[in-house]
Design a protein around this motif. Sequence first.
Motif, PDB file in Angstrom:
ATOM      1  N   VAL A 101     -44.834 -41.225  81.842  1.00 23.67           N
ATOM      2  CA  VAL A 101     -46.125 -41.202  82.357  1.00 23.67           C
ATOM      3  C   VAL A 101     -46.436 -40.290  82.888  1.00 23.67           C
ATOM      4  O   VAL A 101     -45.130 -39.789  83.874  1.00 23.67           O
ATOM      5  CB  VAL A 101     -46.225 -42.409  83.421  1.00 23.67           C
ATOM      6  N   ILE A 102     -47.602 -39.032  82.897  1.00 24.41           N
ATOM      7  CA  ILE A 102     -47.466 -37.895  83.501  1.00 24.41           C
ATOM      8  C   ILE A 102     -48.958 -38.241  84.370  1.00 24.41           C
ATOM      9  O   ILE A 102     -50.093 -38.834  83.638  1.00 24.41           O
ATOM     10  CB  ILE A 102     -47.848 -36.473  83.032  1.00 24.41           C
ATOM     11  N   VAL A 103     -48.872 -38.155  85.712  1.00 26.05           N
ATOM     12  CA  VAL A 103     -50.495 -37.828  86.465  1.00 26.05           C
ATOM     13  C   VAL A 103     -50.454 -36.323  86.253  1.00 26.05           C
ATOM     14  O   VAL A 103     -49.545 -36.088  86.993  1.00 26.05           O
ATOM     15  CB  VAL A 103     -49.925 -38.517  87.719  1.00 26.05           C
ATOM     16  N   ALA A 104     -52.049 -36.151  86.900  1.00 26.65           N
ATOM     17  CA  ALA A 104     -51.564 -34.744  86.746  1.00 26.65           C
ATOM     18  C   ALA A 104     -53.352 -34.762  87.395  1.00 26.65           C
ATOM     19  O   ALA A 104     -54.788 -35.069  87.222  1.00 26.65           O
ATOM     20  CB  ALA A 104     -51.896 -33.833  85.890  1.00 26.65           C
ATOM     21  N   ASP A 105     -53.514 -34.486  88.848  1.00 29.33           N
ATOM     22  CA  ASP A 105     -54.744 -33.239  89.480  1.00 29.33           C
ATOM     23  C   ASP A 105     -55.391 -32.821  89.996  1.00 29.33           C
ATOM     24  O   ASP A 105     -54.705 -31.849  90.552  1.00 29.33           O
ATOM     25  CB  ASP A 105     -54.293 -34.921  91.155  1.00 29.33           C
ATOM     26  N   ILE A 147     -55.614 -38.555  84.819  1.00 30.43           N
ATOM     27  CA  ILE A 147     -56.039 -37.212  84.641  1.00 30.43           C
ATOM     28  C   ILE A 147     -56.730 -37.257  85.543  1.00 30.43           C
ATOM     29  O   ILE A 147     -57.657 -37.697  85.207  1.00 30.43           O
ATOM     30  CB  ILE A 147     -56.196 -35.936  83.497  1.00 30.43           C
ATOM     31  N   TRP A 148     -56.998 -37.273  86.507  1.00 28.88           N
ATOM     32  CA  TRP A 148     -57.998 -37.005  87.814  1.00 28.88           C
ATOM     33  C   TRP A 148     -59.097 -35.841  87.483  1.00 28.88           C
ATOM     34  O   TRP A 148     -58.866 -34.761  87.148  1.00 28.88           O
ATOM     35  CB  TRP A 148     -57.139 -36.805  89.586  1.00 28.88           C
ATOM     36  N   VAL A 149     -60.407 -36.182  87.204  1.00 31.81           N
ATOM     37  CA  VAL A 149     -61.368 -35.283  87.444  1.00 31.81           C
ATOM     38  C   VAL A 149     -62.114 -35.189  87.900  1.00 31.81           C
ATOM     39  O   VAL A 149     -62.860 -36.223  88.373  1.00 31.81           O
ATOM     40  CB  VAL A 149     -61.278 -35.592  85.254  1.00 31.81           C
ATOM     41  N   ILE A 150     -63.222 -34.005  88.220  1.00 31.39           N
ATOM     42  CA  ILE A 150     -64.287 -34.169  88.679  1.00 31.39           C
ATOM     43  C   ILE A 150     -65.488 -33.784  87.749  1.00 31.39           C
ATOM     44  O   ILE A 150     -65.986 -33.375  87.033  1.00 31.39           O
ATOM     45  CB  ILE A 150     -64.036 -32.382  89.972  1.00 31.39           C
ATOM     46  N   ASN A 151     -66.859 -33.708  88.726  1.00 30.47           N
ATOM     47  CA  ASN A 151     -68.210 -34.277  87.285  1.00 30.47           C
ATOM     48  C   ASN A 151     -68.688 -33.374  86.761  1.00 30.47           C
ATOM     49  O   ASN A 151     -68.610 -33.623  85.995  1.00 30.47           O
ATOM     50  CB  ASN A 151     -69.116 -34.910  88.657  1.00 30.47           C
ATOM     51  N   CYS A 198     -60.073 -41.385  86.942  1.00 28.24           N
ATOM     52  CA  CYS A 198     -58.647 -40.743  86.279  1.00 28.24           C
ATOM     53  C   CYS A 198     -59.263 -41.577  84.966  1.00 28.24           C
ATOM     54  O   CYS A 198     -59.566 -42.390  84.708  1.00 28.24           O
ATOM     55  CB  CYS A 198     -58.270 -41.684  87.387  1.00 28.24           C
ATOM     56  N   LEU A 199     -58.752 -40.125  84.000  1.00 29.03           N
ATOM     57  CA  LEU A 199     -58.922 -40.339  82.509  1.00 29.03           C
ATOM     58  C   LEU A 199     -57.753 -41.063  82.225  1.00 29.03           C
ATOM     59  O   LEU A 199     -56.634 -40.551  82.712  1.00 29.03           O
ATOM     60  CB  LEU A 199     -59.687 -39.002  82.234  1.00 29.03           C
TER      61      LEU A 199
END
Length: 267
Positions: A101-105, A147-151, A198-199
Amino acid sequence: MTSSSSPNLSSDEFDENEVPDNALKSLLQKELELQLLIDALQTEIAQLEERITGGKDKGSQEELDEKDLEEFEAPEWCVPIKANVMSFDWDSLAAETQFDVIVADPPWQLATHAPTRGVAIAYQQLPDVCIEEIPIPKLQKNGFIFIWVINNKYAKAFQLMERWGYTYVDDITWVKQTVNRRMAKGHGYYLQHAKETCLVGKKGDDPPNCRRSVGSDVIFSERRGQSQKPEELYELIEELVPDGKYLEIFGRKNNLRDYWVTIGNEL
């Protein structure tokens, strides 16, 4: 121009069709825009004060930050790596291990037409081309990416997933709450924002021990430190892939976690 050309005209009574002077129209319109910006900033300041104090007098933000730093202790079994992600030796890490698992912000570069959105942002923003160059494919052959994403970066995030070899499979909504369990609204360009998304993407086969239909795709959790993500996300990942190999990129000290490798320049 004389004062008699627009007697007692205020921004609340402004009707550009009744003002013959173009220069005056422009000034009044600018006044309205500035007032909207001031109102938005005051709202954001009030929300930040509520988050800092929780309705009580706990001292200045500087005092709180110093206290947090003094009291902070990294989890015993975490693996923090303080490094610039743009110059980090990713090849050596990939040769050492592959991650389930990879998490990216990512510190997405924000749109210039929404100036108030960046008021409280403390980290350096990166252009999309820099984020694209992180060699994610080398770090994972099979597994998940969060992946955390902004609008205004949804489309870009989907493009990144495809570029890195992932298929979009799900998303998680974090509904932000105050210390009083109310919805923590923040300023947005059109609507007030009270959530983050978060996608979730998947590549190749399921990692070992992977479970399905676990947790929930909605997290209700208190908004805490600047850009700090909810602990429930990490718990969900560990339930999805028990005893996995976990990596967080662009991590911060407040999200260090046992048995996770965390890389970032703010650790």
